[in-house]
Design an enzyme around this catalytic site. Sequence first.
Site, PDB file in Angstrom:
ATOM      1  N   ASP A   1       0.846  -1.192   0.000  1.00 24.91           N
ATOM      2  CA  ASP A   1       0.000   0.000   0.000  1.00 24.91           C
ATOM      3  C   ASP A   1       0.886   1.249   0.000  1.00 24.91           C
ATOM      4  O   ASP A   1       1.904   1.302   0.687  1.00 24.91           O
ATOM      5  CB  ASP A   1      -0.927   0.000   1.228  1.00 24.91           C
ATOM      6  CG  ASP A   1      -2.076   0.974   1.084  1.00 24.91           C
ATOM      7  OD1 ASP A   1      -3.225   0.523   0.938  1.00 24.91           O
ATOM      8  OD2 ASP A   1      -1.823   2.206   1.103  1.00 24.91           O
ATOM      9  N   ILE A   2       0.485   2.246  -0.793  1.00 27.06           N
ATOM     10  CA  ILE A   2       1.273   3.479  -0.923  1.00 27.06           C
ATOM     11  C   ILE A   2       1.247   4.305   0.370  1.00 27.06           C
ATOM     12  O   ILE A   2       2.146   5.102   0.625  1.00 27.06           O
ATOM     13  CB  ILE A   2       0.738   4.303  -2.130  1.00 27.06           C
ATOM     14  CG1 ILE A   2       1.808   5.201  -2.705  1.00 27.06           C
ATOM     15  CG2 ILE A   2      -0.518   5.078  -1.787  1.00 27.06           C
ATOM     16  CD1 ILE A   2       1.444   5.781  -4.073  1.00 27.06           C
TER      17      ILE A   2
ATOM     18  N   ASN B   1     -12.964  -3.264   2.479  1.00 31.27           N
ATOM     19  CA  ASN B   1     -13.877  -2.141   2.620  1.00 31.27           C
ATOM     20  C   ASN B   1     -14.793  -2.145   1.407  1.00 31.27           C
ATOM     21  O   ASN B   1     -14.315  -2.179   0.278  1.00 31.27           O
ATOM     22  CB  ASN B   1     -13.094  -0.825   2.691  1.00 31.27           C
ATOM     23  CG  ASN B   1     -12.186  -0.765   3.906  1.00 31.27           C
ATOM     24  OD1 ASN B   1     -12.494  -1.353   4.943  1.00 31.27           O
ATOM     25  ND2 ASN B   1     -11.060  -0.070   3.782  1.00 31.27           N
TER      26      ASN B   1
ATOM     27  N   GLY C   1     -15.862   2.593   3.634  1.00 34.76           N
ATOM     28  CA  GLY C   1     -14.556   3.247   3.521  1.00 34.76           C
ATOM     29  C   GLY C   1     -13.801   2.905   2.242  1.00 34.76           C
ATOM     30  O   GLY C   1     -12.599   3.150   2.147  1.00 34.76           O
ATOM     31  N   GLN C   2     -14.507   2.341   1.245  1.00 31.37           N
ATOM     32  CA  GLN C   2     -13.833   1.984  -0.009  1.00 31.37           C
ATOM     33  C   GLN C   2     -13.578   3.242  -0.842  1.00 31.37           C
ATOM     34  O   GLN C   2     -14.501   4.014  -1.114  1.00 31.37           O
ATOM     35  CB  GLN C   2     -14.688   0.993  -0.813  1.00 31.37           C
ATOM     36  CG  GLN C   2     -13.998   0.526  -2.090  1.00 31.37           C
ATOM     37  CD  GLN C   2     -14.802  -0.530  -2.846  1.00 31.37           C
ATOM     38  OE1 GLN C   2     -15.948  -0.851  -2.477  1.00 31.37           O
ATOM     39  NE2 GLN C   2     -14.211  -1.071  -3.900  1.00 31.37           N
TER      40      GLN C   2
ATOM     41  N   HIS D   1     -10.468  -5.079  -3.284  1.00 37.09           N
ATOM     42  CA  HIS D   1      -9.143  -5.395  -2.725  1.00 37.09           C
ATOM     43  C   HIS D   1      -9.288  -5.777  -1.263  1.00 37.09           C
ATOM     44  O   HIS D   1     -10.214  -5.328  -0.579  1.00 37.09           O
ATOM     45  CB  HIS D   1      -8.188  -4.206  -2.873  1.00 37.09           C
ATOM     46  CG  HIS D   1      -8.774  -2.897  -2.417  1.00 37.09           C
ATOM     47  ND1 HIS D   1      -9.634  -2.167  -3.200  1.00 37.09           N
ATOM     48  CD2 HIS D   1      -8.648  -2.208  -1.254  1.00 37.09           C
ATOM     49  CE1 HIS D   1     -10.004  -1.075  -2.549  1.00 37.09           C
ATOM     50  NE2 HIS D   1      -9.429  -1.095  -1.365  1.00 37.09           N
TER      51      HIS D   1
ATOM     52  N   HIS E   1      -7.161  -5.596   2.253  1.00 40.96           N
ATOM     53  CA  HIS E   1      -5.999  -5.079   2.966  1.00 40.96           C
ATOM     54  C   HIS E   1      -5.462  -6.195   3.862  1.00 40.96           C
ATOM     55  O   HIS E   1      -6.238  -6.834   4.589  1.00 40.96           O
ATOM     56  CB  HIS E   1      -6.390  -3.919   3.886  1.00 40.96           C
ATOM     57  CG  HIS E   1      -6.916  -2.709   3.180  1.00 40.96           C
ATOM     58  ND1 HIS E   1      -6.139  -1.594   2.939  1.00 40.96           N
ATOM     59  CD2 HIS E   1      -8.140  -2.431   2.666  1.00 40.96           C
ATOM     60  CE1 HIS E   1      -6.877  -0.678   2.313  1.00 40.96           C
ATOM     61  NE2 HIS E   1      -8.096  -1.162   2.140  1.00 40.96           N
TER      62      HIS E   1
HETATM   63  P1  5GP Z   1      -9.763   1.515   0.319  1.00 35.35           P
HETATM   64  O1  5GP Z   1      -9.844   2.842   1.012  1.00 35.35           O
HETATM   65  O2  5GP Z   1     -10.444   1.582  -1.029  1.00 35.35           O
HETATM   66  O3  5GP Z   1     -10.184   0.349   1.131  1.00 35.35           O
HETATM   67  O4  5GP Z   1      -8.217   1.265   0.050  1.00 35.35           O
HETATM   68  C1  5GP Z   1      -7.526   1.806  -1.013  1.00 35.35           C
HETATM   69  C2  5GP Z   1      -6.063   1.706  -0.667  1.00 35.35           C
HETATM   70  O5  5GP Z   1      -5.313   1.878  -1.858  1.00 35.35           O
HETATM   71  C3  5GP Z   1      -5.573   2.785   0.322  1.00 35.35           C
HETATM   72  O6  5GP Z   1      -5.018   2.147   1.459  1.00 35.35           O
HETATM   73  C4  5GP Z   1      -4.540   3.568  -0.483  1.00 35.35           C
HETATM   74  O7  5GP Z   1      -3.452   3.967   0.290  1.00 35.35           O
HETATM   75  C5  5GP Z   1      -4.138   2.578  -1.567  1.00 35.35           C
HETATM   76  N1  5GP Z   1      -3.722   3.186  -2.822  1.00 35.35           N
HETATM   77  C6  5GP Z   1      -4.385   4.163  -3.513  1.00 35.35           C
HETATM   78  N2  5GP Z   1      -3.703   4.482  -4.633  1.00 35.35           N
HETATM   79  C7  5GP Z   1      -2.605   3.674  -4.658  1.00 35.35           C
HETATM   80  C8  5GP Z   1      -1.508   3.545  -5.568  1.00 35.35           C
HETATM   81  O8  5GP Z   1      -1.414   4.217  -6.603  1.00 35.35           O
HETATM   82  N3  5GP Z   1      -0.560   2.612  -5.284  1.00 35.35           N
HETATM   83  C9  5GP Z   1      -0.634   1.848  -4.146  1.00 35.35           C
HETATM   84  N4  5GP Z   1       0.366   0.973  -3.944  1.00 35.35           N
HETATM   85  N5  5GP Z   1      -1.641   1.953  -3.259  1.00 35.35           N
HETATM   86  C10 5GP Z   1      -2.613   2.854  -3.508  1.00 35.35           C
END
Ligand code: 5GP
Length: 114
Positions: A30-31, A87, A93-94, A100, A102
């Site tokens: 994760d970034i 999420n 929180g998506q 995906h 986590h």
């Molecule tokens: P969500 O909030 O949808 O459950 O999680 C999305 C996740 O994707 C977040 O934890 C966010 O940091 C990660 N993310 C978003 N853009 C990128 C990216 O370009 N590269 C990587 N490695 N992670 C990303």
Amino acid sequence: MADCIFCKIANGEIPSQFVYEDDKCVAFRDIEPQAPFHVLIIPKEHIVSAMEIDETNSSIVGHIFTVAAKIAREEGIDKTGFRLVNNCGKDGGQTVGHMHFHMLAKRNLQWPPG
Ligand code: 5GP
Ligand code: ZN
């Protein structure tokens, strides 16, 4: 899917740090890590969210859990544990519309989440 950031990560168009790949899924760091170990495990197929899982594609979810266990053994967190979380939708929180999971570990995670 053309405009999906995670499809682009899965096919290598956007660089990321892969920790696992096979024909059905990839796992990458994760970034914005929320724990010392934080990877996202995603299907290569563009599935928007858990709400799109049905009898025709549900095997990917079991596969992702199998991959998580494999990663856990490789990372040495199979005994200490980890959190595997999805999420779904706005209130879940998506923020990225490609399903995906986590995988978080290497700190004592709290419950309930915020
Ligand atoms: P969500 O909030 O949808 O459950 O999680 C999305 C996740 O994707 C977040 O934890 C966010 O940091 C990660 N993310 C978003 N853009 C990128 C990216 O370009 N590269 C990587 N490695 N992670 C990303
Ligand atoms: Zn996608």
